[in-house]
Motif scaffolding. Structure first.
Motif, PDB file in Angstrom:
ATOM      1  N   PRO A 108       0.809  -1.231   0.000  1.00 24.86           N
ATOM      2  CA  PRO A 108       0.000   0.000   0.000  1.00 24.86           C
ATOM      3  C   PRO A 108       0.840   1.277   0.000  1.00 24.86           C
ATOM      4  O   PRO A 108       0.430   2.290  -0.582  1.00 24.86           O
ATOM      5  N   LEU A 109       2.008   1.251   0.645  1.00 25.07           N
ATOM      6  CA  LEU A 109       2.895   2.414   0.609  1.00 25.07           C
ATOM      7  C   LEU A 109       3.368   2.683  -0.814  1.00 25.07           C
ATOM      8  O   LEU A 109       3.457   3.834  -1.253  1.00 25.07           O
ATOM      9  N   VAL A 110       3.685   1.602  -1.536  1.00 28.38           N
ATOM     10  CA  VAL A 110       4.141   1.733  -2.921  1.00 28.38           C
ATOM     11  C   VAL A 110       3.018   2.276  -3.798  1.00 28.38           C
ATOM     12  O   VAL A 110       3.214   3.208  -4.586  1.00 28.38           O
ATOM     13  N   ILE A 111       1.843   1.689  -3.654  1.00 27.85           N
ATOM     14  CA  ILE A 111       0.711   2.095  -4.486  1.00 27.85           C
ATOM     15  C   ILE A 111       0.358   3.560  -4.245  1.00 27.85           C
ATOM     16  O   ILE A 111       0.102   4.319  -5.192  1.00 27.85           O
ATOM     17  N   SER A 112       0.362   3.977  -2.988  1.00 35.01           N
ATOM     18  CA  SER A 112       0.041   5.365  -2.671  1.00 35.01           C
ATOM     19  C   SER A 112       1.008   6.320  -3.356  1.00 35.01           C
ATOM     20  O   SER A 112       0.592   7.314  -3.976  1.00 35.01           O
ATOM     21  N   ARG A 113       2.302   6.029  -3.280  1.00 40.17           N
ATOM     22  CA  ARG A 113       3.286   6.907  -3.909  1.00 40.17           C
ATOM     23  C   ARG A 113       3.172   6.865  -5.424  1.00 40.17           C
ATOM     24  O   ARG A 113       3.241   7.905  -6.097  1.00 40.17           O
ATOM     25  N   PHE A 114       2.971   5.673  -5.981  1.00 42.88           N
ATOM     26  CA  PHE A 114       2.896   5.528  -7.434  1.00 42.88           C
ATOM     27  C   PHE A 114       1.707   6.292  -7.998  1.00 42.88           C
ATOM     28  O   PHE A 114       1.811   6.958  -9.033  1.00 42.88           O
TER      29      PHE A 114
END
Length: 303
Positions: A108-114
């Motif tokens: 979820p951290l990756v998706i949020s930034r992406f």
């Protein structure tokens, strides 16, 4: 090494039929084009053009080199398009696989930034068990996937192209009232008298426990088999036993437990990003991998 600009001039002379027309297209004088083509002939070691009543015509070598140049220029154009796509990324999609512990912590951290970086990219995520993720990679249902392995059962590099994302340490879950709850770190050798909560269905963490306890000189006594890490935490919180878990599995910590480091006395698992070796990767997918690796290196990431 052949000069791409000279190759392009050769192709234009072949396709346009004259040095003058090729020069006009690129802003060269006819003598300038001729000079560049003589250099190219020197590089390849044979004549590429011959004068004809209707203009310049290619030799057999010229035909061969012109054919290769068309493919080279198409590939360069595709590369420029992909790079432009990465810079702007106003299009594209990514389909990736993950497994539950990372789906509930790191990803979820990756998706949020992406999504903040590339809001126009369509992102689809499939969460499943290891075997299903491998199958989805092999049959193209996902373009890339997060996987994991331990030192005794490595994924072979010829199977997939693998990038190590981070090391996921094994930690100890104990109830808040447990005698060790105030400790920050313990060793497996300190735990020989404990009762254990494990994951069922021959879960990999069971093998981690058996290997670690054997190395520490004891056989663990199993008190409960949990269906997931949330259940394992809940049972540890009421004193039914203690449990091992990857650190990413306890990011969402139960309020009634403490999480202790085991240092080097329990093995960590590698978190990997995998894709098929032969896959032609789209710009959006490459950008997503870049974001994922950036998050993994971020010391502020809470996983």
């Amino acid at each position: 090494m052949l000069n791409v600009k000279r190759l392009e001039l050769l192709l234009d002379v072949v396709e346009l039929g004259s040095v003058t027309a090729a020069g006009a297209k690129h802003g060269y004088s006819p003598s300038g084009v001729s000079q560049q083509l003589r250099r190219l002939e020197t590089e390849v070691g044979q004549p590429l053009l011959q004068r004809h009543t209707r203009g310049m015509v290619p030799t057999e070598a010229g035909h061969v080199l012109a054919s290769h140049t068309r493919r080279i220029l198409r590939q360069l154009a595709a590369a420029e398009s992909d790079l432009a796509g990465i810079a702007g990324l106003g299009r594209g999609s990514v389909t990736m696989g993950t497994f539950p512990t990372l789906g509930g912590s790191f990803l979820p951290l990756v998706i949020s930034r992406f999504k903040k970086q590339y809001p126009a990219i369509e992102l689809r995520v499939r969460s499943s068990r290891f075997e299903e993720l491998v199958e989805m990679l092999e049959n193209g249902q996902v373009g890339l996937s997060l996987l994991w392995d331990y030192e005794w059962d490595r994924i072979q590099p010829e199977t997939f192209a693998l990038t190590t994302v981070f090391e996921d340490a094994t930690v100890l879950i104990v109830g808040k009232e447990h005698r060790l709850a105030r400790r920050k770190q313990v060793a497996m050798a300190d735990l020989s008298a404990e009762e254990w909560i494990v994951r069922g269905d021959e879960h990999p963490v069971v093998e981690v426990l058996h290997r670690s306890s054997e190395a520490a000189g004891f056989t663990p006594r199993i008190a409960f088999e949990a269906n997931d890490y949330q259940e394992a935490q809940a049972m540890a919180s009421v004193g039914l036993g203690i449990a091992l878990a990857p650190r990413t599995a306890v990011v969402n910590k139960h309020p009634g437990v403490s999480i202790l480091s085991l240092g080097a006395s329990a093995p960590s698992r590698r978190i990997l990003l995998a894709h098929r070796h032969e896959r032609v990767r789209a710009a959006a997918e490459i950008a997503f991998q870049g974001t994922l690796l950036d998050v993994a290196k971020d010391p502020g990431a809470a996983f």
